[in-house]
Design a protein around this motif. Sequence first.
Motif, PDB file in Angstrom:
ATOM      1  N   GLU A   1      35.270  22.635  42.562  1.00  0.00           N
ATOM      2  CA  GLU A   1      33.681  22.553  41.984  1.00  0.00           C
ATOM      3  C   GLU A   1      32.827  23.789  42.188  1.00  0.00           C
ATOM      4  N   GLU A   2      33.228  24.439  43.228  1.00  0.00           N
ATOM      5  CA  GLU A   2      32.449  25.740  43.691  1.00  0.00           C
ATOM      6  C   GLU A   2      32.214  26.537  42.384  1.00  0.00           C
ATOM      7  N   ARG A   3      30.923  27.070  42.382  1.00  0.00           N
ATOM      8  CA  ARG A   3      30.507  27.855  41.164  1.00  0.00           C
ATOM      9  C   ARG A   3      29.987  29.064  41.804  1.00  0.00           C
ATOM     10  N   PRO A   4      30.039  30.552  41.017  1.00  0.00           N
ATOM     11  CA  PRO A   4      29.516  31.408  41.440  1.00  0.00           C
ATOM     12  C   PRO A   4      27.944  31.536  40.954  1.00  0.00           C
TER      13      PRO A   4
ATOM     14  N   ALA B   1      33.279  37.407  42.876  1.00  0.00           N
ATOM     15  CA  ALA B   1      32.944  36.009  42.865  1.00  0.00           C
ATOM     16  C   ALA B   1      33.486  35.164  41.450  1.00  0.00           C
ATOM     17  N   ASP B   2      33.189  36.018  40.477  1.00  0.00           N
ATOM     18  CA  ASP B   2      33.315  35.666  39.072  1.00  0.00           C
ATOM     19  C   ASP B   2      34.859  35.930  38.836  1.00  0.00           C
ATOM     20  N   VAL B   3      35.320  36.848  39.049  1.00  0.00           N
ATOM     21  CA  VAL B   3      36.729  37.214  39.031  1.00  0.00           C
ATOM     22  C   VAL B   3      37.693  36.051  39.789  1.00  0.00           C
ATOM     23  N   ALA B   4      37.360  35.849  41.006  1.00  0.00           N
ATOM     24  CA  ALA B   4      37.906  34.496  41.700  1.00  0.00           C
ATOM     25  C   ALA B   4      37.933  33.247  40.881  1.00  0.00           C
ATOM     26  N   ALA B   5      36.914  32.996  40.247  1.00  0.00           N
ATOM     27  CA  ALA B   5      36.326  31.767  39.581  1.00  0.00           C
ATOM     28  C   ALA B   5      37.510  31.684  38.403  1.00  0.00           C
TER      29      ALA B   5
ATOM     30  N   GLU C   1      38.217  40.119  30.019  1.00  0.00           N
ATOM     31  CA  GLU C   1      37.458  40.936  29.767  1.00  0.00           C
ATOM     32  C   GLU C   1      35.974  40.801  29.896  1.00  0.00           C
ATOM     33  N   PRO C   2      35.493  39.819  28.944  1.00  0.00           N
ATOM     34  CA  PRO C   2      34.132  39.327  28.845  1.00  0.00           C
ATOM     35  C   PRO C   2      33.428  39.219  30.354  1.00  0.00           C
ATOM     36  N   ILE C   3      34.275  38.604  31.147  1.00  0.00           N
ATOM     37  CA  ILE C   3      33.817  38.303  32.505  1.00  0.00           C
ATOM     38  C   ILE C   3      33.443  39.485  33.479  1.00  0.00           C
ATOM     39  N   LEU C   4      34.236  40.569  33.204  1.00  0.00           N
ATOM     40  CA  LEU C   4      34.054  41.947  33.663  1.00  0.00           C
ATOM     41  C   LEU C   4      32.759  42.561  33.426  1.00  0.00           C
ATOM     42  N   VAL C   5      32.440  42.244  32.101  1.00  0.00           N
ATOM     43  CA  VAL C   5      31.343  42.911  31.576  1.00  0.00           C
ATOM     44  C   VAL C   5      29.990  41.992  31.920  1.00  0.00           C
ATOM     45  N   GLY C   6      30.049  40.842  32.633  1.00  0.00           N
ATOM     46  CA  GLY C   6      29.029  40.177  33.053  1.00  0.00           C
ATOM     47  C   GLY C   6      28.880  38.827  32.001  1.00  0.00           C
ATOM     48  N   ALA C   7      29.476  38.575  31.086  1.00  0.00           N
ATOM     49  CA  ALA C   7      29.416  37.691  30.000  1.00  0.00           C
ATOM     50  C   ALA C   7      29.509  36.187  31.026  1.00  0.00           C
ATOM     51  N   THR C   8      29.033  35.026  30.458  1.00  0.00           N
ATOM     52  CA  THR C   8      29.106  33.635  31.184  1.00  0.00           C
ATOM     53  C   THR C   8      30.340  33.253  30.667  1.00  0.00           C
ATOM     54  N   HIS C   9      31.208  32.653  31.856  1.00  0.00           N
ATOM     55  CA  HIS C   9      32.530  32.013  31.637  1.00  0.00           C
ATOM     56  C   HIS C   9      32.433  30.610  31.700  1.00  0.00           C
TER      57      HIS C   9
END
Length: 872
Positions: free
Chosen positions: A767-770, A812-816, A864-872
């Motif tokens: 349930e953890e979120r970045p 943190a985004d990549v880990a999520a 790819e969109p996560i790496l550019v900062g888009a919401t996942h």
Amino acid sequence: MRCVDAVGRFAAASVSPSSDPSCLSWSQRARQRLADFDAELAQRFDRHEPVRELNRDRSAFMDQLVGEAWQMNLPDSPVCLIAVGGYGRQSLYPQSDVDLLILIEPAERRTQADAIAKFVAMLWDARIPISHAVRTQSEAAQACSEDITVLTALMDARVLAGDSRRFDGVQSDTSTEHMWSESAYFSAKREELRTRHARFNDTAENLEPNIKEGPGGLRDMQTLRWMAMRVLGEPGLDALQAHGQLGADEHATLMRAGANLQKLRFGLHLIAGKREERLRFDHQRALAAHLLHNDEASNADVERMMQGFYRSAGLIQRISERLLQRFEEHLQGESEPLAIHAEFDALNGYLAARDPQWPAGNASRIFELFDTWAGAPELPGLHSRTARALAEALPCVPAWSDADPAMRAQFMRILRGPDAIRILIEMAKTGVLGRWIPAFANVTGRMQFDLFHVYTVDQHTLMVLRTLALFQTGEGVDRFSQAHTVMPRLRKPELLLLAALFHDIAKGRGGDHAELGAVDARDFCIAHALPPADVDMVEWLVRHHLLMSVTAQKQDISDPDVVARFAHLVADRERLDTLYLLTCADIAGTSPKLWNAWKDRLLADLHVATRLALRRGLEDPLAREERIEETRAAARALLVDADAAIGRIDDLPSDALLRYRPEQIAWMAASIVTSPQMQVAVHAVDDIGHALEVMVWSPDRNGLFAAIVMTLDRLGLEVSQARLMDAAEGQVLDVFHCMPRESSRLVEMREVERQLRSVLAKPSLLEERPSRRAAQRHLRQFRLTPQIVFSGLSANRYLLSIVCNDRAGLLADVAAFLRMEKLRVHDARIATFGERAEDMFTVSLDNGEPLSEERLASLASALEPILVGATH
């Protein structure tokens, strides 16, 4: 002038031109007239008309508008309206404030208050950015006596309307006979200049330099002009030539450099659309395109524009230093010279050539000057006359390729001298090094349009040299754990200095700068009669100056095979020691924020491991099991009085015994004793407490890596490296090396432990979120196309390589994402280079099954969109 007295504040609050239709109509028309005039000025700027003329014309047009508003409200009034500051000296940029002083008699305060208020309000309504003060003659004089900046603003004043005799009275009251004598004014303005420079780290070579206030900026030229007016009684810089304080070449150079900065500042005001003095990244590309009349500017275009700025600022700074010294000599007189050499004296605490005609076109005498200076470190600089003579004689200094053997021998004597680093830096600052090594002149002022290289190439090189000087003196032991002990072992330190000079000298030529620089270094060393072995050493160091950094940061240096490959490339201990010192200085000299305790440990560990490998012999690499046993025995020795902890050493993964030093293993084992199932422990890597090592000993669970990374991210910690290892009975040992995201902030270790334990105690980690953050301003200007590559390591394990823009919360985004895709992380290597993140993860599916090519391609597309900062 930004001070507004009680009359001004009351006027602004109580009167509006909207109550008077004629005032409102004039303000609206004036606003449009000014907009039209500014548009015309912008067109003239694009036609390359001198900015000095544009500013003067804008000031004259502003005189017209201000005069009209004054006549509408205070016709034939004796109240004196005065232009001060930049407006007073008729240098009004598109977004500059219009600085005004209103001189009023005490009896007029009540009778003229409403009229003055309407005048001010009309200008504000016309969108004219005025900054004004309303004072009596005595109040103006008092303000000048208390604040030197108020006095300085009045030195550029001119009367626009009213009784000019009031201003004559203020000038009389504020003369050197009554306040701020020549010497007091000089001392105060010089200290003001030093303080201002210190705010910008005493260098113009900042990534986002301030054109007006930074070292070598337009404010420096104005300061020289004010000093000429107050100290010498001269009207400005032009008059200094006749006074003998400024040479013709110096004056011409100063005017050219100032004109370039004026052009950049005028263009910046047009681009920004507001009062902006800093060449920020988000304006640099737009300004370069505007100056080129293009829709877009390439990185090379930006770099050329900025190189022009840095070179101009450097010239202004050097000439400014000479003029300040001449002003000081004018005030204090000259002391008796003290002979220190057949040709040179110590004069007023500076090194001076005795011969008035020195160097008389003889470049060898210039090298003799620096050789003499090396033996007189107590002299902080060159006497102003000698510095001017040196600047004028620079054309007689030949390139090394054209010089005779005697001059080359002179240079090598300087390089082998006891104070070589300081003298090399002084040779660079005075322009001599650029004449001797033309390739160095080519990179002078050359910036690289990225966030990794904070300094221009030449300033980076000088920062590397300064760092090497710290190694020599033993300073900075808290930052560099081993460098000060390695430096004294060098047999020929001049080889390290040559490698430092040439390691980046080919930047900007296209191609591999290390390869091109190695060719330059080899030719230089051969021409300077170095022995073949020394030539090979310098060439090798330049060609491979990135080898140790890349190996330490991108490879697993705990792997004996990695160390063995590196040792084979280095081949001998002398190369290893010299490369180690060059690498430490290179990283530390790239950015003040780049060097940290973690990098210090990485490089020190690789240096020590490679020394052991070289001592053992390249044909006899240390076997994996032998190294594990050595570490186990050493860790047990550290825990000799802690039997329970000794027993826990065997619970740790064998990979940990291979990767970590005995003291780390002892710390981990002692931590696990108190909580064998789940433990979190944190300790400081450095004495300051910035770099932290975080150990998590836990049962393996889905989402464990992601939960840890997100928690560290929320605490403001950035992960430099992560090691994830499987232990017996379903346990895992995860070790993270972290740094605070804000370098000035210390993160409490106990709080890190508390929050990690709290998160890991939850029944589910899924349930953890970045955290969500806006993109940093800097990073918007450096967009990289993400590169995502999956490589097979075994039947069911894959190496995920990522190259993309770095940003807060990226890991943190990549880990999520990996957790969401049911990918388990077994290892992670994190590397950041300015705006560029280069991360690698060893991953597998939770169920251990292999991944198809289609599935890998799908994962890359989704990531790819996560790496550019888009919401996942």
